[in-house]
Design an enzyme around this catalytic site. Structure first.
Site, PDB file in Angstrom:
ATOM      1  CB  CYS A  39       6.208  10.771   1.792  1.00 23.81           C
ATOM      2  SG  CYS A  39       7.223  10.594   0.303  1.00 23.81           S
ATOM      3  CB  CYS A  42       4.585   9.771  -1.269  1.00 24.35           C
ATOM      4  SG  CYS A  42       5.984   8.884  -0.554  1.00 24.35           S
TER       5      CYS A  42
END
Length: 302
Positions: A39, A42
């Site tokens: 991700c 993230c």
């Protein structure tokens, strides 16, 4: 969380979540960051969350990262459908969804709002609870006119909490009360810029301005004779009030009220400004100040 039918790995993940998140959340605010290695967003958010959590650690905030690929059962329990997902948990309950906060300002603003509503027991809160009665003691001693003793009390508090504005203000005002005006000036000048606009520091600066406006040992007889000869001598009343502020706030206020009643616009409202400054120095929470504010309103609005 039910564990019936779960694998050993899933049970281990739940136990880890309990020890790392649920148990600490009984007294701290736990920020849970659901993320994954693949991700991109993230990875962008992680350093920011870590910085803010570190800044708020003393306030009772803890960051826990949960990899959704390794903790699918946890992610499922919290219905995590996209990442990054950031939740605030307190006393085992999901308190707030912080996912929308993507800047430091947004995160800190949200944390401040949350912390103001819950009884978190961080180091900072514990210290505040410890020094609160000491500050009250210092203010009581200062109000009683013992500046030297108040200095000792507030110095001890400042050693315990160097960034506490109330303690810094109390120490500065105690110095002024003890006649240490130069020391108070230097002390206030050394206070960090981040605290400069705190109401407590503003109160101390007002006290310093009043202390330097008129010498403490000035002879007031001249002003009193001038007022007796001419009740409209507002300059004499103003100077008399300034000389009386340190020793007799009641008489000082009376002189300023008299000028306001006779000519509220004298010298661009100087009497009213000095009166408000006196009230600020005494402290807006003081019952005496409430009485004087009512007196002022009665004069201004009748």
């Amino acid at each position: 969380m039910a564990t019936l039918g779960m694998s050993a790995a899933e049970k281990e993940a739940l136990e880890s979540f309990r020890t790392e998140v649920v148990e600490p959340s009984m007294s701290s605010l736990v920020i849970v960051d659901f993320w994954a290695e693949w991700c991109g967003p993230c990875k962008q958010l992680t350093p920011l969350l870590e910085k803010v959590a570190a800044d708020y650690a003393a306030k009772g905030v803890k960051l826990v990262k949960v990899n959704v690929d390794e903790n699918k059962v946890i992610a499922a329990q919290f219905r995590v459908r996209s990442i990054p997902t950031v939740y605030a948990i307190f006393q085992g309950q999901l308190l707030a969804d912080m996912t929308s906060a993507r800047t430091e300002a947004q995160l800190t603003r949200m944390l401040d709002q949350i912390l103001a509503q819950i009884p978190v027991e961080g180091e900072e809160q514990q210290l505040e609870a410890e020094i609160e009665p000491l500050i009250a003691m210092g203010e009581e001693v200062l109000a009683g006119g013992d500046g030297e003793r108040a200095i000792g009390i507030f110095q001890q508090i400042v050693e315990m909490a160097p960034a506490n504005a109330e303690a810094l203000s109390g120490l500065a005002r105690a110095m002024i009360a003890a006649g240490q005006v130069d020391e108070a000036t230097g002390f206030l000048d050394s206070i960090p810029e981040s605290l400069a606009n705190d109401p407590a520091i503003t109160r101390a600066r007002s006290a310093l301005e009043l202390a330097t406006a008129v010498p403490a040992d000035v002879d007031t007889s001249e002003f009193e004779l001038r007022i007796a000869a001419n009740p409209e001598d507002h300059e004499a009343r103003y100077e008399l009030a300034g000389a009386l502020m340190g020793a007799d706030r009641e008489r000082a206020a009376d002189q300023l009220f008299e000028t306001i009643a006779r000519d509220r616009d004298w010298n661009e409202g100087a009497a009213r400004k000095r009166l408000l400054q006196l009230l600020e120095v005494v402290g807006l929470e003081d019952p005496w100040v409430s009485t004087q504010r009512r007196r002022l309103s009665a004069i201004l609005f009748t």
